[in-house]
Design a protein around this motif. Sequence first.
Motif, PDB file in Angstrom:
ATOM      1  N   ILE A  31       0.660  -1.310   0.389  1.00 40.16           N
ATOM      2  CA  ILE A  31       0.019  -0.093   0.066  1.00 40.16           C
ATOM      3  C   ILE A  31       0.298   1.091  -0.356  1.00 40.16           C
ATOM      4  O   ILE A  31       0.375   2.188  -1.251  1.00 40.16           O
ATOM      5  N   TRP A  32       1.885   1.966   0.983  1.00 35.62           N
ATOM      6  CA  TRP A  32       2.945   2.149   1.009  1.00 35.62           C
ATOM      7  C   TRP A  32       3.809   2.673  -0.436  1.00 35.62           C
ATOM      8  O   TRP A  32       3.787   3.399  -0.349  1.00 35.62           O
ATOM      9  N   SER A  34       3.308   1.633  -3.120  1.00 39.88           N
ATOM     10  CA  SER A  34       2.955   1.505  -4.586  1.00 39.88           C
ATOM     11  C   SER A  34       2.168   3.224  -4.243  1.00 39.88           C
ATOM     12  O   SER A  34       1.854   4.084  -5.625  1.00 39.88           O
ATOM     13  N   THR A  35       1.521   3.926  -2.907  1.00 35.89           N
ATOM     14  CA  THR A  35       1.284   5.813  -2.954  1.00 35.89           C
ATOM     15  C   THR A  35       2.500   6.459  -3.081  1.00 35.89           C
ATOM     16  O   THR A  35       2.121   7.396  -4.046  1.00 35.89           O
ATOM     17  N   THR A  38       3.523   6.593  -6.826  1.00 34.46           N
ATOM     18  CA  THR A  38       2.183   7.043  -7.634  1.00 34.46           C
ATOM     19  C   THR A  38       2.283   9.332  -7.455  1.00 34.46           C
ATOM     20  O   THR A  38       2.373   9.225  -8.390  1.00 34.46           O
ATOM     21  N   THR A  39       2.741   9.537  -6.208  1.00 37.18           N
ATOM     22  CA  THR A  39       3.263  10.810  -6.042  1.00 37.18           C
ATOM     23  C   THR A  39       3.669  11.317  -6.754  1.00 37.18           C
ATOM     24  O   THR A  39       4.703  12.870  -6.845  1.00 37.18           O
ATOM     25  N   ILE A  49      -2.860  13.635  -3.707  1.00 36.52           N
ATOM     26  CA  ILE A  49      -1.398  12.993  -3.158  1.00 36.52           C
ATOM     27  C   ILE A  49      -1.870  13.098  -1.776  1.00 36.52           C
ATOM     28  O   ILE A  49      -1.821  12.556  -0.936  1.00 36.52           O
ATOM     29  N   CYS A  51      -4.879  13.240  -0.599  1.00 37.47           N
ATOM     30  CA  CYS A  51      -6.674  11.982  -0.706  1.00 37.47           C
ATOM     31  C   CYS A  51      -5.522  10.576  -0.949  1.00 37.47           C
ATOM     32  O   CYS A  51      -6.250   9.180  -0.156  1.00 37.47           O
ATOM     33  N   LEU A  52      -4.882  10.065  -1.275  1.00 37.81           N
ATOM     34  CA  LEU A  52      -3.734   8.975  -1.087  1.00 37.81           C
ATOM     35  C   LEU A  52      -3.197   8.550   0.277  1.00 37.81           C
ATOM     36  O   LEU A  52      -3.778   7.377   1.050  1.00 37.81           O
ATOM     37  N   PHE A  53      -2.733   9.394   0.697  1.00 34.23           N
ATOM     38  CA  PHE A  53      -2.134   9.058   1.984  1.00 34.23           C
ATOM     39  C   PHE A  53      -2.860   9.222   3.152  1.00 34.23           C
ATOM     40  O   PHE A  53      -2.831   8.543   3.780  1.00 34.23           O
ATOM     41  N   SER A  56      -4.646   5.565   2.535  1.00 30.38           N
ATOM     42  CA  SER A  56      -3.583   4.748   2.953  1.00 30.38           C
ATOM     43  C   SER A  56      -2.633   4.715   3.964  1.00 30.38           C
ATOM     44  O   SER A  56      -3.092   3.068   5.065  1.00 30.38           O
TER      45      SER A  56
END
Length: 70
Positions: A31-32, A34-35, A38-39, A49, A51-53, A56
Amino acid sequence: MQNRYFGPYIRNFIEDKAIPMRSKVISVGIIWLSTISTTAFLIEKWWIILCLFLISAGVSWHILSYPTKQ
């Protein structure tokens, strides 16, 4: 539950409501990873960014909140 790859994990979760430590580490790590990767492509989109964090962090907390299967 008859699947040879995922069956034991599903059966353990249904019976014990617990997740093995190895599965927790792999899940949260992916998860982390890929987060963060992606950022790197979304530098100017700060709200995505954020929202993704947040997503996650929430999913990681959810996974880690289950007891660890010994």
